[in-house]
Design an enzyme around this catalytic site. Structure first.
Site, PDB file in Angstrom:
ATOM      1  N   MET A  21       0.835  -1.199   0.000  1.00  8.80           N
ATOM      2  CA  MET A  21       0.000   0.000   0.000  1.00  8.80           C
ATOM      3  C   MET A  21       0.873   1.253   0.000  1.00  8.80           C
ATOM      4  O   MET A  21       0.384   2.353   0.323  1.00  8.80           O
ATOM      5  CB  MET A  21      -0.940   0.003   1.201  1.00  8.80           C
ATOM      6  CG  MET A  21      -1.897  -1.185   1.156  1.00  8.80           C
ATOM      7  SD  MET A  21      -3.435  -0.879   2.027  1.00  8.80           S
ATOM      8  CE  MET A  21      -2.828  -0.617   3.674  1.00  8.80           C
ATOM      9  N   HIS A  28       9.129  -3.505   3.463  1.00  6.62           N
ATOM     10  CA  HIS A  28       8.772  -3.746   2.057  1.00  6.62           C
ATOM     11  C   HIS A  28      10.018  -4.097   1.240  1.00  6.62           C
ATOM     12  O   HIS A  28       9.995  -5.006   0.412  1.00  6.62           O
ATOM     13  CB  HIS A  28       8.129  -2.499   1.445  1.00  6.62           C
ATOM     14  CG  HIS A  28       6.880  -2.044   2.112  1.00  6.62           C
ATOM     15  ND1 HIS A  28       6.801  -0.868   2.820  1.00  6.62           N
ATOM     16  CD2 HIS A  28       5.638  -2.595   2.180  1.00  6.62           C
ATOM     17  CE1 HIS A  28       5.569  -0.702   3.280  1.00  6.62           C
ATOM     18  NE2 HIS A  28       4.845  -1.732   2.915  1.00  6.62           N
ATOM     19  N   ASP A 141       2.262  -9.272   9.250  1.00  8.57           N
ATOM     20  CA  ASP A 141       0.806  -9.379   9.136  1.00  8.57           C
ATOM     21  C   ASP A 141       0.433 -10.856   9.098  1.00  8.57           C
ATOM     22  O   ASP A 141       0.079 -11.411   8.051  1.00  8.57           O
ATOM     23  CB  ASP A 141       0.343  -8.629   7.885  1.00  8.57           C
ATOM     24  CG  ASP A 141       0.696  -7.155   7.980  1.00  8.57           C
ATOM     25  OD1 ASP A 141       0.033  -6.443   8.736  1.00  8.57           O
ATOM     26  OD2 ASP A 141       1.683  -6.718   7.341  1.00  8.57           O
ATOM     27  N   SER A 176       6.405  -0.254  10.087  1.00  6.66           N
ATOM     28  CA  SER A 176       5.052  -0.151   9.542  1.00  6.66           C
ATOM     29  C   SER A 176       4.890   1.251   8.974  1.00  6.66           C
ATOM     30  O   SER A 176       5.451   2.212   9.518  1.00  6.66           O
ATOM     31  CB  SER A 176       4.032  -0.376  10.664  1.00  6.66           C
ATOM     32  OG  SER A 176       2.767   0.088  10.253  1.00  6.66           O
TER      33      SER A 176
HETATM   34  P1  AMP Z   1       1.435  -2.938   3.442  1.00 10.09           P
HETATM   35  O1  AMP Z   1       2.003  -1.905   2.549  1.00 10.09           O
HETATM   36  O2  AMP Z   1       1.387  -2.536   4.888  1.00 10.09           O
HETATM   37  O3  AMP Z   1       0.132  -3.513   2.939  1.00 10.09           O
HETATM   38  O4  AMP Z   1       2.460  -4.147   3.423  1.00 10.09           O
HETATM   39  C1  AMP Z   1       2.849  -4.753   2.217  1.00 10.09           C
HETATM   40  C2  AMP Z   1       3.616  -6.006   2.525  1.00 10.09           C
HETATM   41  O5  AMP Z   1       4.780  -5.674   3.297  1.00 10.09           O
HETATM   42  C3  AMP Z   1       2.812  -6.994   3.382  1.00 10.09           C
HETATM   43  O6  AMP Z   1       3.073  -8.311   2.936  1.00 10.09           O
HETATM   44  C4  AMP Z   1       3.345  -6.771   4.755  1.00 10.09           C
HETATM   45  O7  AMP Z   1       3.228  -7.897   5.601  1.00 10.09           O
HETATM   46  C5  AMP Z   1       4.797  -6.471   4.456  1.00 10.09           C
HETATM   47  N1  AMP Z   1       5.405  -5.755   5.580  1.00 10.09           N
HETATM   48  C6  AMP Z   1       4.943  -4.631   6.174  1.00 10.09           C
HETATM   49  N2  AMP Z   1       5.724  -4.297   7.212  1.00 10.09           N
HETATM   50  C7  AMP Z   1       6.697  -5.243   7.287  1.00 10.09           C
HETATM   51  C8  AMP Z   1       7.809  -5.473   8.147  1.00 10.09           C
HETATM   52  N3  AMP Z   1       8.073  -4.653   9.158  1.00 10.09           N
HETATM   53  N4  AMP Z   1       8.587  -6.555   7.922  1.00 10.09           N
HETATM   54  C9  AMP Z   1       8.318  -7.395   6.893  1.00 10.09           C
HETATM   55  N5  AMP Z   1       7.293  -7.231   6.041  1.00 10.09           N
HETATM   56  C10 AMP Z   1       6.490  -6.176   6.234  1.00 10.09           C
END
Ligand code: AMP
Length: 275
Positions: A21, A28, A141, A176
């Site tokens: 996102m 990421h 997640d 995050s």
């Molecule tokens: P998001 O942009 O929050 O939807 O996350 C995109 C992807 O990045 C998802 O698969 C999340 O689980 C992963 N992600 C987000 N934060 C982390 C983190 N701190 N460590 C590893 N993967 C992450």
């Protein structure tokens, strides 16, 4: 995207896909690095998916910076950044949703009704558009991982779901996009979540198997930080997300959601991790 992915299939290129996102951070990038190392082509999507927000204000304040994100992704040698407009994903009259029974109702699903229907739906649309060999997700997640694995199995997707460890700030706070919304003070204080989970892991390693006791350990450790407001702490099976009373041999999660101010953070650790 459809025509690019069709062309890549014709050329027999393996595609690694990282759905995000945006507001990209090291968490990421760890997924992008792994995708880059294991595939001919890397595609990263950036789409703040309205269907997974149950709170209008949360959606509005979600951080967005497509220009900065695209610039960072160029450094990682990403081949395509797929940043669809809302109507490309949800055309006028959109009415088909993917709903993963049971797994989507507990924990984050209980706290954020409809959240995982939105996640499962957008992941299905994205996988169907990109048709990657592998898609990369973060263990941070944990419930999303269980749901995506279940839905790809149930719906017969060929894509392999690769799950990578949680990347953390120096303090131990799980990275995050939402961390940017924390005050500097709370950002430091929020490290208590990992410390609490680690306390429970130490107790587990010393032989504690009673889930209630493990929950108590996490609860007590987080309670030492007055800025934290616990939403839930739970011990669940990693695949089924069913609550566990006594930890056995299966991979088990301790999952936490807590508020710092009005920012809601989640984290987890795995017990009995199988290699
Ligand atoms: P998001 O942009 O929050 O939807 O996350 C995109 C992807 O990045 C998802 O698969 C999340 O689980 C992963 N992600 C987000 N934060 C982390 C983190 N701190 N460590 C590893 N993967 C992450």
């Amino acid at each position: 995207m459809f025509s690019i992915s069709r062309k890549l299939r014709r050329e027999n290129k393996t595609v690694g896909f990282v759905p995000t996102m945006g507001a990209l951070h090291e968490g990421h990038f760890s997924l992008v690095r792994e995708a880059r190392a294991s595939n001919d082509i890397v595609i990263v999507s950036i789409f703040v998916n309205p269907a997974q927000f149950n709170d209008e204000r949360d959606l509005e304040k979600y951080p967005r910076d497509l220009t900065a994100d695209a610039a960072r992704l160029a450094e990682f040698d990403v081949d395509y950044v797929y940043a669809p407009e809302h109507d490309e994903i949800y055309p006028n009259g959109f009415s088909t949703y993917v709903y993963v029974e049971d797994l989507g109702e507990t924990l984050e699903g209980a706290a954020r009704p409809g959240h995982f229907r939105g996640v499962a739906t957008v992941v299905t649309i994205l996988l169907n558009t990109v048709r990657p060999a592998c898609a990369y997700f973060g263990q941070k997640d944990a419930q999303q991982v269980a749901i995506v694995k279940r839905l790809t199995r149930d719906l017969g997707f060929e894509t392999e779901i690769v799950v990578l460890p949680t990347i953390r700030e120096e303090s131990g706070l799980a990275m995050s996009s939402r961390n940017a919304l924390l005050s500097d003070d709370d950002r430091q204080k929020a490290a208590v979540i990992l410390h609490a989970l680690r306390d429970a892991k130490v107790a587990f390693k010393k032989g504690e198997r009673n889930a209630l006791r493990l929950v108590e350990i996490v609860q007590q450790a987080i309670a030492t930080e007055p800025a934290a407001r616990i939403d839930y702490i739970s011990v669940v099976d990693r695949e089924t997300l069913q609550p566990i009373e006594k930890v056995g041999d299966n991979e088990t999660l301790i999952v936490v959601a807590a508020f710092f101010g009005d920012v809601r953070l989640i984290d987890n650790i795995i017990l009995n991790r199988k290699q």
